[in-house]
Design an enzyme around this catalytic site. Structure first.
Site, PDB file in Angstrom:
ATOM      1  N   SER A 253     -53.509 -13.845  37.445  1.00  0.00           N
ATOM      2  CA  SER A 253     -53.457 -13.604  38.892  1.00  0.00           C
ATOM      3  C   SER A 253     -52.311 -12.708  39.320  1.00  0.00           C
ATOM      4  CB  SER A 253     -53.356 -14.939  39.636  1.00  0.00           C
ATOM      5  OG  SER A 253     -54.537 -15.693  39.463  1.00  0.00           O
TER       6      SER A 253
ATOM      7  N   GLU B 217       0.792  -1.223   0.000  1.00  0.00           N
ATOM      8  CA  GLU B 217       0.000   0.000   0.000  1.00  0.00           C
ATOM      9  C   GLU B 217       0.831   1.283   0.000  1.00  0.00           C
ATOM     10  OE1 GLU B 217      -3.388   0.289  -0.253  1.00  0.00           O
ATOM     11  OE2 GLU B 217      -3.260  -1.838  -0.705  1.00  0.00           O
TER      12      GLU B 217
END
Length: 760
Positions: free
Chosen positions: A480, A207
């Site tokens: 409940s 690179e």
């Protein structure tokens, strides 16, 4: 004598040097008489030479006079007529030389020459023009430079920004671990000393071979890339340095334009000025995109080879180093042959850079690319329902522009260790109990009652199959579990947990509640009725306190869904979400203080600026004595009642719940530091064959793992019951018609207390 010579010789035109025939014929007929030459030839030539010098001097003076006239720029030059004495002297000279006498000549018309005279100012005009051109060019360059600087992104926080890409979203758990990352984010960042030297050399050789020599822009590299690309006839090499690539990743996009390249170059110079080469290279290797969703070398090592960085060999390092130029084209997963050619090219560049020997490169070229793709360790989302829940809230906390820019880091309240335990518990419940009890979905949520922080959230069994969050989006009948709010209203009204109510069949305004199995006690205290989850006493208590006070208190505790003033509301006939039900129980755990459940602690942008910070707010909605009494009653449910499967070896308060035909199985319970709710059922509301005991057991399986990190803490002591006064005023229901029904023949109660509860 001279006259005679001139008469017998032909006349010559000095301009044309041609003999005129008329004069020539006359000269032939005349006799030749020669007179002696009065003067020598040398003296005559000397006189002629002096005369010409004088003429030149006169011509020079005339030209000087013309130059003095500066007002007129162009003026034709006048040819002066020869002086008379000059002509006579010429004739005399001709006679002396015994030349023929002048013959009539034909005048030749000549156009006078124009003398173009330039003024002093016109001579400097080219230099002035050049100066103006240079000045304009300089001003344009300066203006362009200023415009470029003004259009550059803000680099004040470069040290932080170069570590996080724009457009990313990172969610972190309460302990700082990464929960989820969205966008171009690296799931695992490493230090430069954790990256193998061979991998670093491969990237440098490929690179930016002069990375450690240039200052961000490599002129030699640009020229070399141009020559290489022209000779190869393709884009074989790029001219951008590693610093330029980091600048583009951090501040810019992939737009192809001269302006973007200029910005990129200037930003790279700023990065070089502020960061060291080591810092630049480390951040580049952690953010560079290498295809297949991998950002950074650590992710790519897992995505392609299923390895950590320290396990990579030379050929694998070269393969990764060849990816940045074109990740899709050079991907070994999609184009193995092209990837191999690219890898070999990287090896050749490493040889030219003298970081490996030709023998090492030759050996590596012969090796195949062995792929073993895996998901990076941190890439898996362990809390997908929680993540989706938070992403839905973000537009309310930050602007759309901020979300679009990205780079956000969100600190959440989630406990990652508990979250994994919760997800595993839910999967086990569906896998082991779901098949036999005919349910295929489950949900679990945990909240810290002291501040409202959501610690776990599992909205379903499989997020990949269904993204519907059953913690926040689903509304189901709580059964409940709603009785806890009915009895809390009674305690807050001044009732004692030992106060009794009839437990026998009756009908009120056309509504007839029933106990499970038609089992009735005749007379029962509120504490016993809650422990055994009897339905008849709950409805009678609801009537004694009143619809309005009970519903109002339930809302203050945390229920937000609509609650209707019906008798069946006491038994959980109104639909609620698991999150709000768990929150309301958390208010009891917090001794009457209500908090708002939340999952986001703070939001920061890329620059580290805090965009949002949650501030915990508590509000007392129930007196401490009433909450302490209610907690004591709910403890009895787990100790001796329907909630026995939820026992974890320390005090627990909670309540089971089952909707009609067992469509929903619930358990919500708490310790002083954590409240957790569990729901089991089916999305299509299909009845199950299970009971709330399964939900209680699921709750216990999770909490046994969570409490390992929580020190045991006792609940508040039961306050004195004698003489206590209520904090709310009851408004008893006045029914239009109420009728007691005969007591049916009693049967043996079910072995499982939780199986006795139901909604009728």
């Amino acid at each position: 004598m001279a006259k005679q010579i001139s008469e017998i010789r032909p006349s010559v035109d000095p301009r044309s040097s041609q003999v005129l025939p008329s004069k020539l014929s006359k000269a032939k007929d005349r006799p030749l008489n020669l007179d002696p030459i009065p003067e020598s030839t040398d003296s005559l030539r000397k006189k002629l030479k002096d005369k010409r010098r004088q003429q030149k001097q006169q011509e020079k003076q005339r030209k000087q006079a013309l130059r003095q006239k500066s007002k007129r720029r162009n003026r034709p030059r006048q040819t002066a007529a020869p002086a008379p004495d000059s002509q006579s002297s010429d004739k005399a000279l001709v006679k002396a030389l015994a030349l023929p006498s002048p013959v009539e000549t034909v005048p030749v018309c000549r156009r006078p020459k124009k003398v173009v005279r330039r003024s002093t100012s016109s001579r400097w005009r080219p230099l002035k023009r050049l100066g103006i051109l240079l000045g304009v060019t300089g001003v344009a360059c300066a203006g362009g430079w200023v415009a470029l600087e003004l259009n550059l992104p803000d680099t004040t926080h470069m040290d932080i920004e170069t570590q996080v890409r724009a457009g990313t979203l990172t969610l972190k758990s309460a302990d700082g671990s990464i929960l989820f990352q969205d966008g171009p984010a690296s799931h695992k960042k490493v230090k430069i000393d954790q990256i193998p030297q061979q991998l670093q050399q491969a990237f440098i050789a490929t690179e930016d071979r002069r990375f450690f020599e240039h200052d961000g822009i490599d002129g030699q590299g640009i020229l070399r890339a141009m020559v290489t690309n022209v000779l190869s006839g393709e884009l074989a090499e790029g001219g951008s340095t590693i610093t330029q690539q980091l600048a583009r990743m951090t501040y810019l996009n992939q737009e192809r334009s001269i302006l973007r390249k200029l910005k990129e170059a200037r930003l790279s110079q700023k990065i070089e000025d502020k960061l060291s080469k080591t810092q630049i290279f480390e951040r580049y290797l952690n953010q560079v995109y290498l295809g297949s969703g991998a950002y950074g070398v650590a992710d790519a090592a897992w995505v392609y080879f299923g390895k950590s960085l320290d396990q990579l060999n030379l050929q694998e390092s070269a393969t990764l180093a060849g990816l940045p130029a074109a990740p899709s084209l050079y991907s070994p997963l999609s184009n193995p042959q092209v990837a191999k050619e690219r890898r070999n090219l990287v090896l050749e560049r490493m040889v030219r850079a003298e970081v490996i020997t030709p023998e090492m490169a030759a050996k590596a070229k012969k090796s195949p690319i062995d792929l073993n793709p895996k998901v990076p360790p941190n890439a898996q989302d362990h809390s997908p329902y929680f993540t989706a829940y938070l992403q839905q809230q973000l537009p309310e906390l930050v602007s759309e522009e901020v979300l679009k820019q990205g780079g956000l880091e969100i600190q959440t309240t989630l406990n990652l260790k508990w979250q994994k335990a919760a997800a595993s518990t839910i999967k086990d419940a569906v896998y082991h109990d779901g098949y036999s009890q005919r349910f295929d979905q489950a949900a679990l949520v945990s909240i810290d009652p002291r501040n409202g922080e959501i610690k776990t959230m599992v909205g379903g069994n499989a997020f990949e199959q269904s993204q519907f969050n059953r913690v926040t989006q689903s509304r189901r009948q709580p059964g409940s579990t709603f009785k806890a709010f009915v009895y809390t209203a009674a305690i807050a009204s001044g009732f004692s947990p030992h106060d009794g109510f009839p437990d026998a069949p009756f009908m009120v305004d056309g509504y007839q509640p029933n106990n499970y199995g038609h089992v009735y006690k005749g007379w029962i205290s509120m504490n016993q009725a809650l422990t055994k989850s009897a339905n008849i006493p709950a409805v009678r208590v609801f009537m004694a306190v009143g619809f309005e006070p009970t519903i109002k208190l339930a809302r203050e505790l945390g229920i937000q869904s609509p609650l209707k003033p019906y008798y069946s509301t006491a038994l959980g006939a109104n639909e609620v979400s698991l999150l709000e039900l768990t929150r309301a129980y958390g208010t009891l755990a917090a001794q009457g203080y209500r908090t708002q459940p939340y999952g986001i602690r703070s939001i920061r942008n890329r620059q580290g600026k805090v965009l949002f910070q949650y501030k915990t707010a508590k509000q007392r909605v129930l007196d401490s004595s009433s909450s302490a009494i209610m907690t004591w009653m709910l403890q009895q449910v787990v100790t001796t009642g329907t909630g026995k499967p939820a026992q974890i070896g320390r005090p627990v308060a909670g309540k089971t719940g089952t909707s009609e035909h067992n469509r929903d199985l619930w358990f919500v319970g708490y310790i002083p530091q954590l409240v957790t709710g569990v729901w089991l059922g089916n999305d299509d509301n299909y009845p199950t064959t299970g009971s709330s005991a399964t939900a209680a057991a699921t709750w216990g399986n999770f909490m046994k793992q969570a409490v390992k990190d929580i020190p045991a803490q006792p609940f508040p002591a039961l306050p004195k019951l004698a003489g206590r006064k209520g904090s709310i005023k009851p408004q008893p229901v006045k029914p239009k018609q109420i009728r007691n029904l005969p007591m049916p023949q009693q049967e043996e109660p079910a072995a499982d207390p939780a199986a006795q509860e139901t909604v009728d």
